[in-house]
Each structure stands twice: as C-alpha cells, then as structure tokens.
Design an enzyme around this catalytic site. Structure first.
Site, PDB file in Angstrom:
ATOM      1  N   ARG A 279      45.043  54.233  54.095  1.00  0.00           N
ATOM      2  CA  ARG A 279      45.216  55.311  53.108  1.00  0.00           C
ATOM      3  C   ARG A 279      46.015  56.492  53.681  1.00  0.00           C
ATOM      4  O   ARG A 279      46.710  57.172  52.923  1.00  0.00           O
ATOM      5  CB  ARG A 279      43.864  55.790  52.606  1.00  0.00           C
ATOM      6  CG  ARG A 279      43.299  54.860  51.550  1.00  0.00           C
ATOM      7  CD  ARG A 279      41.964  55.336  51.078  1.00  0.00           C
ATOM      8  NE  ARG A 279      41.557  54.660  49.859  1.00  0.00           N
ATOM      9  CZ  ARG A 279      40.357  54.791  49.316  1.00  0.00           C
ATOM     10  NH1 ARG A 279      39.456  55.565  49.899  1.00  0.00           N
ATOM     11  NH2 ARG A 279      40.058  54.165  48.204  1.00  0.00           N
TER      12      ARG A 279
ATOM     13  N   GLY B  74      37.587  51.880  42.974  1.00  0.00           N
ATOM     14  CA  GLY B  74      37.073  52.301  41.664  1.00  0.00           C
ATOM     15  C   GLY B  74      38.184  52.755  40.725  1.00  0.00           C
ATOM     16  O   GLY B  74      38.154  52.455  39.523  1.00  0.00           O
TER      17      GLY B  74
ATOM     18  N   GLY C 205      39.738  47.758  47.025  1.00  0.00           N
ATOM     19  CA  GLY C 205      38.357  47.411  47.349  1.00  0.00           C
ATOM     20  C   GLY C 205      38.231  46.158  48.186  1.00  0.00           C
ATOM     21  O   GLY C 205      38.987  45.930  49.126  1.00  0.00           O
TER      22      GLY C 205
ATOM     23  N   LYS D  57      28.957  41.162  40.585  1.00  0.00           N
ATOM     24  CA  LYS D  57      28.212  41.219  39.318  1.00  0.00           C
ATOM     25  C   LYS D  57      29.057  41.371  38.063  1.00  0.00           C
ATOM     26  O   LYS D  57      30.043  42.095  38.052  1.00  0.00           O
ATOM     27  CB  LYS D  57      27.252  42.407  39.377  1.00  0.00           C
ATOM     28  CG  LYS D  57      26.179  42.209  40.412  1.00  0.00           C
ATOM     29  CD  LYS D  57      25.105  43.244  40.271  1.00  0.00           C
ATOM     30  CE  LYS D  57      23.984  42.929  41.253  1.00  0.00           C
ATOM     31  NZ  LYS D  57      23.241  44.097  41.622  1.00  0.00           N
TER      32      LYS D  57
END
Ligand code: ATP
Ligand code: 3PG
Length: 394
Positions: A37, A374, A351, A198
C-alpha cells in the site's frame, strides 16, 4: 462511470496539499510485513512533490479506537516511505495542533510530511466536523488517494472535503477507472469468481454481479450453502442454514438473467479443520457425514480454469478454499494460475484473494490488484463510496 477530478486536473505548485493515503499496512513486532500500500501511493506522492506542492500525508493504521496506541504509530511507515521515495519524510507525533501547524508552516515546495495516525482522535471515525475543519485548515487542497479507506465516511476521508477543493490521487483514479470500467462496460465474456468464507459477507456482491456478468464461479466456504440449496448433504462443511433459501434464490436469479452460474462439482474434504487432517476428493453430492469441504476439487478447478481462459474480463474476490493450508490450496492456486495465463483482463478484488495471489508468486501477472479489501467489495456491490462521492466532479 465515476468522473472525479484528479491531481492531473489542478495546479499544485506552491500549494499545501492534505493528501489522505491508506498506509494501513500489516506489521509484526514493529516491522512492516507488506508495504504494497505504501508503494501503491508513491506515484501520487512523487508527482505532488515534483510538481512543487507541500505534501502533508495522513493515514490511519489499525483500529486504535480514538486513543493513542504506541503500537499503531506511523513511525515505521514514515521510515519505509523515506526509503522508497529516496528523500526525507518528516513523521510527526500528532495529526493536528500547534506542533503540526508549526511543521507545516516551515515546509518548502516539494517537502513531504507524514502526520500521526488520524484514528488516535475519536473524531476521525465519527466524521467530526471540528476535526475535519482542523485538518482542512492545514492545507489549500485536499487529495484523496486512500482507495482502501474510501468506504469509510471519516473526517479525513469525507468531512474534510466540505472545506477544500477535493480531488483524487493517481491510485484512487486508477482503482476507480479499472473497477468502474469492469462493471460499466466490460469486455465480454465477463466472469466473476466469488469465494471466501461466508455467504453473509457476499450477498450484496453476488446479487449485484448477477446483473452484470456472463459467468459466475463460486467456491470457498460459501459454496456449501449453495450445495445445500441444490439438495446435497454437506457433512460438517461451513453452511449458513439461514442463507440456504437465499442461495436458492440466487440460483433462480442466475437462470432468469441468463448468467451461467458454476457451482463446485467436487470437493477436497477433510476429517477435521487442520493442516494435517486426513483428506480425500469426493463428488459434491457425496460428502460423507463427519467430513468437511475445505477446497474445490480438481474437476471443479479444471472447469473454472477453462471458463477463465475463455473470458475477456475476470473479477475475483475470495479464495476457493482454505488456501493458508497447503492441503487445501490447490483450487485457489489453479484459479490463480488460470487468471495469470488468460488473455483476458484480470482484476483481483483485494483482501484474501490478493494475499493468495501473492503467496503463489503470481501478482506480477495480474492486470490489476486492488489495494482495497472492504472498499473494493463495496464498490463491487454497486454502493457509493463516501470517500469518492466527497470529491469534486470533473
Ligand atoms: N471451505 C472453506 N471452509 C472454511 N473456510 C474457508 C473455506 N474456503 C475458504 N475459507 C476461508 O475463507 C477465508 C477468506 O474469506 P473472507 O470472506 O474472510 O475473505 P475475502 O473473501 O478474501 O474477503 P476480503 O477481501 O474482505 O479479505 C480464508 O481465510 C479461507 O481460509
Ligand atoms: O485495511 C483496510 O481495508 C482499510 O485500510 C480500511 O480499514 P478499516 O477496515 O479499519 O476501516
């Protein structure tokens, strides 16, 4: 498509620029373990400095919850930034107040200062107007290059833009261009690969992408809820009972929209959730009681690789299995290899998928790896990102 002004559209010479970056990098024992980053923000920092701006960088690091946390200071980040930039960066121990004002007052054109972790102030995450004003008072122009934090409406990502001309940095601009084009005007066939743990976390993205894609490939823990919806026994695999009906409705929606929904046809099952568990490959309708699916099987991986190879745009979020354990990494590796080899344009949605691609040494061969986890997920759900909406339109 989102059309926001960028630093290419404004004159920065002699201006004090408050530049929000996402330097939220992983650290262990005070050492940065992945500086991706920081590297990703270098083009913006370099351009601002070379064009004669006085560059005030600000970022959050971790979640200090509005209090000073010695382990979440920007010190190591400032050091790494200095090394990468090849010039001195002054790292302050505050992000507002007299010490900061004095340091900023003494800046010359081209200088770079890094403020302390903005989340040491409670007002940051609350998007407190007072704090936003204090940040704004330091500068003449606001630049947001923190794509990774663009889904947060915080004082340094959103509120500050009420008080200053506000434009995007080069990283932000690139992320919005690449992800925006894929969703608005993709070269087809357009394939999305969604995995991860999930269904609950991926409802928005699956729903939105079913409106856009030609193929949707599902894997990872979430695929077992779909197996259940197809009427299969899933043993001890991760299943969200309350999402089985939703999975069934997604299968229906794919049919209505003419999307080819690909679900695993086989799985690597394990006797327990452990790196050295007993494993075997079974057909998806034959997961034995007491066993759990921890990776897509070889036949599924081959089918997915084939679809990826025939696609012109590939968007990937979430691993196909528990890739952190070698025994369950093959499915994710195969999908990563196919994504590296395809002629199509491959976008990795940040991610864990980005971590997996990095682990397999394939990062260089992808067309775009998002710096947002996110943030890219919310973008792929079609949501407005507050850090983007706050910027001036072109
Ligand atoms: N079959 C499975 N059973 C249990 N866990 C799984 C399975 N497949 C993948 N996982 C786990 O899911 C995790 C990743 O899912 P998660 O949804 O947290 O991340 P992600 O989709 O990459 O999202 P982000 O981009 O926000 O990091 C990995 O740690 C992986 O081990
Ligand atoms: O790591 C990230 O995804 C961003 O830096 C945002 O961090 P946050 O989830 O703590 O807001």
């Amino acid at each position: 498509m989102i059309r926001k002004k960028s630093i290419n559209d404004v004159d920065v010479r002699g201006k004090r620029v408050f530049c929000r970056v996402d330097f939220n990098v992983p650290q262990e024992g005070g050492q940065i373990t992945d500086d991706t980053r920081i590297r990703a923000a270098l083009p913006t920092v370099r351009k601002l400095s070379e064009d004669g701006a006085q560059v005030i960088l600000a970022s959050h690091l971790g979640r200090p919850k509005g209090k000073v946390n010695e382990e979440m200071r920007m010190t190591a980040v400032g050091q790494r930034l200095s090394e990468l930039l090849g010039r001195e960066v002054t790292t302050l121990r505050k992000s507002v107040g007299p010490e900061v004002e004095q340091a900023v007052g003494g800046m010359k054109n081209g200088d770079v200062i890094l403020l302390e972790n903005v989340r040491f102030h409670e007002g940051e995450e609350k998007n407190d107007p007072g704090l936003a004003k204090q940040f704004a008072a330091l500068a003449d122009l606001y630049v947001n290059d923190a794509f990774g934090a663009a889904h947060r409406a915080h004082a340094s990502t959103a509120g500050i833009a009420d008080h200053l001309p506000a434009v995007s940095g080069l990283l932000m601009e690139k992320e919005l261009d690449v992800l925006g084009k894929a969703l608005a005007d993709p070269e087809r066939p357009f394939t999305a690969i969604i995995g991860g743990a999930k269904v609950k976390d991926k409802i928005g993205v699956i729903d939105f992408l079913l409106e856009k894609v030609d193929h949707l490939l599902l894997g990872g823990g979430l695929s077992y809820t779909f197996s259940r919806a197809q009427g299969h026994d899933t043993g001890n695999s991760l299943v969200e009972e309350d999402k089985v009906d939703l999975a069934r409705s997604f299968i229906e929606k794919a049919k209505e929209k003419g999307v080819e929904l690909h679900l695993p046809v086989d799985a690597v099952v394990a006797s327990e959730f452990s790196a050295d568990a007993e494993t075997k490959v079974v057909s998806i309708d034959s997961i034995p009681a007491g066993w759990m699916g921890l990776d897509i099987g070889p036949q599924t991986a081959e089918e997915y690789a084939d679809v990826i190879g025939r696609s012109k745009t590939i968007l990937w979020n979430g691993p196909m299995g528990v890739f952190e354990m070698d025994a369950f990494a093959d499915g994710t590796r195969k999908v990563a290899e196919a994504s590296a080899e395809t002629d199509g344009y491959t976008i990795i949605g940040g991610g864990d998928s980005a971590a997996a691609v990095e682990k397999f040494g394939l990062s260089e061969q992808m067309d775009h790896i998002s710096t947002g986890g996110g943030a890219s997920l919310e973008f792929m759900e079609g949501k407005d990102l507050p850090g983007v909406s706050a910027l001036d339109d072109k």
